[in-house]
Enzyme design. Sequence first.
Site, short mmCIF file in Angstrom:
data_model
loop_
_atom_site.label_atom_id
_atom_site.label_comp_id
_atom_site.label_asym_id
_atom_site.label_seq_id
_atom_site.Cartn_x
_atom_site.Cartn_y
_atom_site.Cartn_z
N HIS A 1 -29.56 4.58 -10.51
CA HIS A 1 -29.93 5.86 -11.14
C HIS A 1 -29.32 5.97 -12.54
O HIS A 1 -28.26 6.58 -12.71
CB HIS A 1 -29.44 7.02 -10.27
CG HIS A 1 -30.23 7.17 -9.01
ND1 HIS A 1 -31.42 7.86 -8.95
CD2 HIS A 1 -30.02 6.68 -7.77
CE1 HIS A 1 -31.90 7.80 -7.73
NE2 HIS A 1 -31.08 7.09 -6.99
N GLU B 1 -30.13 7.81 -14.92
CA GLU B 1 -30.10 9.18 -15.45
C GLU B 1 -28.73 9.83 -15.27
O GLU B 1 -28.37 10.74 -16.01
CB GLU B 1 -31.20 10.03 -14.79
CG GLU B 1 -30.99 10.42 -13.33
CD GLU B 1 -31.48 9.38 -12.32
OE1 GLU B 1 -31.59 8.19 -12.70
OE2 GLU B 1 -31.73 9.74 -11.15
N CYS C 1 -35.17 3.77 -8.59
CA CYS C 1 -34.84 3.66 -7.18
C CYS C 1 -36.10 3.61 -6.34
O CYS C 1 -36.77 2.58 -6.27
CB CYS C 1 -33.90 4.80 -6.78
SG CYS C 1 -32.88 4.37 -5.36
N1 GLN Z 1 -35.46 6.13 -0.03
C1 GLN Z 1 -35.08 4.97 -0.77
C2 GLN Z 1 -33.86 4.30 -0.17
O1 GLN Z 1 -33.14 4.87 0.59
C3 GLN Z 1 -34.83 5.29 -2.22
C4 GLN Z 1 -33.66 6.18 -2.45
C5 GLN Z 1 -33.62 6.78 -3.81
O2 GLN Z 1 -34.63 6.81 -4.52
N2 GLN Z 1 -32.48 7.29 -4.21
O3 GLN Z 1 -33.61 3.16 -0.47
#
Ligand code: GLN
Length: 543
Positions: free
Chosen positions: A515, A517, A380
């Site tokens: 994600h 994970e 992410c």
């Molecule tokens: N801050 C980034 C976004 O909002 C990444 C979010 C995250 O890593 N879950 O896109």
Amino acid sequence: MTRFIFITGGVVSSLGKGLCSAALGALLQNRGFKVRLRKLDPYLNVDPGTMSPYQHGEVYVTDDGAETDLDLGHYERFTGVATRKSDNVTTGQIYTKVLARERRGDYLGATVQVIPHVTDAIKEFITADVTDEDFVVCEVGGTVGDIEGLPFLEAIRQMGNELGPERTLFMHVTLVPFIKAAGELKTKPTQHSVKELQGMGIKPDMLVCRAEHPIEASDRRKIAQFCNVRPEAVIPAMDVDSIYAVPQAYHAEGLDDEVLRHFKLTGGVPDLTRWDEIVRRVRQPDGAVTIGVVGKYTSLLDAYKSLAEALTHGGIANNVKVRINWLDSEIFEKEEEALHHLEEVNGILVPGGFGERGSEGKIKAAGFARTRQVPYFGICFGMQMAVIEAARSLGGLTGADSTEFGPCEDPVVGLMTEWTKGNQVERRNAAGDLGGTMRLGAYPCVLAKGSRVQEAYNGADLIYERHRHRYEVNINYRAMLEGKGLHFSGLSPDGELPEIVEIPEHPWFVGVQFHPELKSKPFEPHPLFTAFIKAAVDKARLV
Ligand code: GLN
């Protein structure tokens, strides 16, 4: 017929109620029953999405896009049952519902009260979205005696009364501390906690007693006598070296047998070989690799719960132990020297994150991995930082940045204002609410033919992964970045949203917008974690 097992906690918090619930779920499943696990959280936030990870630890995201408590991650990892929005409720959600009903006039002139209106809404939640489950294991957050928890305890008390012991069981998790000066375990805190619970009309059927030292038969009998339960219903729960050893340990102390006895069920013959094998691999690995996790919340490891577990699973798949070096990304901003920390690791992972603080350090870490041929996994925010790094260093765009940190010259990562979910278009604007408005939950991603990620996913063309982000990599920079060697190997089906980037000319450099994970399990390690750890093993020349 669905039966409800309510798990409360007493004496202190952090006793591992979530793990206890997850392990019980796994054991009942192992005996042939269908289970669901749920969590009732007494705090006032609508969900943990707007809470700092320091307050709450990780926010666990479900396929259907709910931001939930991290205990749901344990439930999924232990049972493999995908959690849903309907598996976690907070006081905030209960009150939102009750107040909306009141405004609509649904209460027909009644005075709206905690009992029965709030408790009814809690009971509705506990029994909703249940079909053919044999058991719903329902964990009540917090500790008995908390003011916020009272309506929840009252609701489960009522359920016990309404459904009877054939369909309900109350399990209380307590602490039996060892007092060094006396050289003894002390049962008094457990007695007090049970008394408090009984004062609220709940008589526990079983006690799970957490202890650092063995609880002898005499102590078991004493607890049973004072707390008004059968000695067999007092389950000693000693600390174990791996969370995956918990199901076996609790089974050995009779946890599932006693639950089935209560409900007058026999169930299938227990077969814990799957857990034996996981524990064997955790305890006797063939070697070890070290992964540097470059993040912001490295002093509170609950903030990266699923990530740490997924790395362990990647290790299980490769038969190695995964050591994690938690590195605060800000140290890379202050001193160039800090990059030496990265020389000692076999792989670098930059996890999800929010906000500008520490972001330049993460960008440096991604640059280190790229130029020094160290396996890199960006999740992410970690993908977004890797793209900024590539745009600056490879594309020569010195003003490349994310609009999350303010306006910039080259917004290679920008605010997402529109995307499709199923057949619907979701729209957001910069001035909207922060709570529950991200791109959340499972979305499809098309994998590029012959890419490294497609190989990791066993040749799959389409995958579904869970998201939680507001910003996205800007597709307009695709051609430029691909020309420089950073390929967009995963895209949303409409080709608009970059989901995965990779560098084919690198041992293993992958960034994902989702994600992974969250979906990894000890008996089903996530393919990307398996591949990442394999690359780290290769790097360490262990194989
Ligand atoms: N801050 C980034 C976004 O909002 C990444 C979010 C995250 O890593 N879950 O896109």
